[in-house]
Motif scaffolding. Structure first.
Motif: not given
Ligand code: GLY
Length: 421
Positions: A118, A241, A245, A274, A276, A278
Motif C-alpha cells: 500500500p 500488518r 503487507e 482509518n 491503514d 501506506k
C-alpha cells in the motif's frame, strides 16, 4: 573482533556506542567518524573519504576487520557493498542494486507496485510540460519528489497548484531528469527500521521522528529534530500488518528481481486516519535520528544481529530482546539550520549531560579541533534518554539538553509529546 563503521553522523555514533557494549567487539574504526567517536575508548577515526572504497578495503584487509557497517545511503548507492564483497570483506548494507530502493523514488515505486504494497498513487515524469499538465489536472495539495538522492531536499509537499508547478520547474532545472508526482495523504508518520538477511526480515522497535524545525511541526524540513521509540501508535496489530503487507512482500519482490538484499530496509510509513499503513518511502539504511532513539533500548547484542544478516542466519536467531523502557532523543542544532549556519562553536556540558540518569549524548556535527570539541554541522548533538515511561524519558532528555552549551544552539521543546497521547 574489529568492526569498521562508515559514516560521521549521530546515527554512526549510536551504532559505534551500541557495538562497543558487546565484549566480543574489541575495537571500532570509524570512517571518517566525528568528535563523539574520536572521544570513545576502543574507537579510532580514520581519515579516509567515505567514497574511497579502495582505501577502506585495503585497511580492512591489512587490519583484519571482521565486518564493515555502512551508515549513510550515499556510499551504498555508489556500490561500496559490491566493491567490498568482491574483495571478500563482510559488509552490512545492500548492494548498489538494492540501494536503489532509496536512490530512485521511481524504482522504489515500481517495486511497491509489483509487491502490491500500500502506497499513495503516483505518476512518473521526465518532461516539464506533461508534469505541469498532470498537476493542473490533479489539483493540490500534491507531493513532488525528485528521483535521486537529495539529502532530504528532494520532496516538496505543495499546498497549492502554483507551489507544485514551481517545485517541478526548480527540480527539473536542478538536473533531476525524472520526478514522481504523488497523491497527498494525511495521517501520522512512523519509521519502521527492519533488518534483513535477504530471506528473513525482522523489524526493530517502531519510532517516530520530528522532521520540521519548529515546535508543533512547523517550519522547514530538516534531517530530524528528534525522535522517540517505541511509537505507541504502532500497536502489535499494526506491526503485524506492516510485516505482512509491507516488509515481506517487498523483500520477496527484491528476491524475485535477483537482488540479494542484506542490511536495513527502512519503511517510512503514513498511518492514515482509518489506521491503514501506506509506504511514503523506503530507505536502505538506519534512520537518523531514529537510530539514536532505538539502539539504547536494545538488549540483544547489535553485533549478533548484524552478523546474522550478513551470514544469512537471521531466521535461526531468537526474537530480538528489548529493555522494558522507552526513549526520547532531542536534536540540538546550530543557529540557522537547516539554512546556512556557522561551524567551530565550542561545545560544553557533554560530560554533565552524560552523567544524568539514563542519558547519553550522541554526537553528529562535531569535531575535535586544537583539543576542543567544536560544532561541525547543522545537527550537532542527539541527547537521548531512556526511562520506564515517556514523561520521565522526556524530562531526562531535556534536563540533559539544558546542560549543553554552545553559541546559537537550538532545540525543539516538544519532542515526544505526541507519545503522551
Ligand atoms: N529520519 C529520517 C531519515 O533518516 O531519513
Amino acid at each position: 573482533m574489529k568492526i569498521l563503521v562508515v559514516g560521521n553522523g549521530g546515527r554512526e555514533h549510536a551504532i559505534v556506542w551500541t557495538l562497543l557494549q558487546s565484549p566480543q567487539v574489541t575495537q571500532v574504526l570509524c570512517v571518517p567518524g566525528n568528535g563523539g567517536t574520536a572521544m570513545m575508548d576502543r574507537c579510532q577515526n580514520l581519515s579516509f573519504r567515505m567514497d574511497d572504497f579502495g582505501g577502506i578495503a585495503r585497511f580492512a584487509e591489512v587490519n583484519g576487520v571482521a565486518l564493515v557497517v555502512v551508515g549513510p545511503e550515499l556510499p551504498l548507492s555508489l556500490g561500496i557493498t559490491d566493491y567490498l564483497q568482491n574483495r571478500n570483506i563482510p559488509v552490512f548494507g545492500p548492494t548498489r542494486a538494492g540501494a536503489q530502493i532509496e536512490s530512485s523514488k521511481t524504482w522504489a515505486k515500481s517495486i511497491m507496485e509489483e509487491a502490491r504494497v500500500p502506497t499513495p498513487r503516483s505518476a512518473t515524469f521526465t518532461d516539464l510540460t506533461t508534469a505541469c499538465a498532470y498537476i493542473e489536472q490533479q489539483g493540490a495539495p500534491i507531493v513532488v519528489k525528485a528521483d535521486g538522492l537529495a539529502s532530504g531536499k528532494g520532496v516538496v509537499v505543495a499546498e497549492t497548484v502554483q507551489d507544485a508547478l514551481n517545485a517541478v520547474e526548480l527540480l527539473f532545472a536542478q538536473d533531476y531528469g525524472k520526478l514522481l508526482i504523488e497523491e497527498y495523504i494525511t495521517g501520522q508518520e512512523i519509521s519502521v527500521i527492519a533488518l534483513t538477511d535477504g530471506k528473513t526480515i525482522r523489524p526493530l522497535l517502531p519510532a517516530q521522528d520530528h522532521k520540521r524545525i519548529g515546535d508543533g511541526d512547523t517550519g522547514a524540513n530538516t534531517g530530524g529534530m528528534g525522535a522517540y521509540a517505541p511509537a505507541p501508535l504502532a500497536t502489535p496489530a499494526l506491526m503485524k500488518r506492516i510485516q505482512y503487507e509491507v516488509l515481506e512482500p517487498t523483500l520477496a519482490t527484491l528476491k524475485r528481481k535477483r537482488i540479494d538484499y542484506r542490511g536495513v530496509l527502512y519503511a517510512g510509513l503514513m498511518i492514515t486516519p482509518n489506521g491503514d499503513p501506506k509506504v511514503l518511502e523506503f530507505n536502505c539504511r538506519f534512520g537518523d535520528p531514529e537510530t539514536q532513539a532505538i539502539l539504547p533500548l536494545l538488549t540483544t547484542p547489535l553485533i549478533e544481529l548484524l552478523l546474522a544478516c550478513v551470514e544469512q542466519r537471521l531466521a535461526a536467531l531468537p526474537p530480538i530482546e528489548w529493555k522494558p523502557a522507552v526513549s526520547t532523543c532531542v536534536t540540538i542544532a546550530a543557529h540557522g539550520y537547516p539554512g546556512s549556519y556557522e561551524r567551530g562553536k565550542v561545545i560544553g556540558g557533554i560530560d554533565s549531560a552524560n552523567a544524568n540518569d539514563g542519558t547519553i549524548v550522541f554526537q553528529a556535527g562535531t569535531q575535535i579541533k586544537q583539543n576542543r570539541l567544536v560544532t561541525d554541522g547543522g545537527r550537532v548533538l542527539s541527547v537521548t534518554s531512556i526511562a520506564p515511561d515517556f514523561v520521565t524519558a522526556i524530562d531526562r532528555a531535556y534536563q540533559g539538553a539544558r546542560l549543553i552549551t554552545f553559541e546559537g544552539m537550538y532545540y525543539r521543546q516538544d519532542i515526544a509529546q505526541r507519545a503522551l497521547g
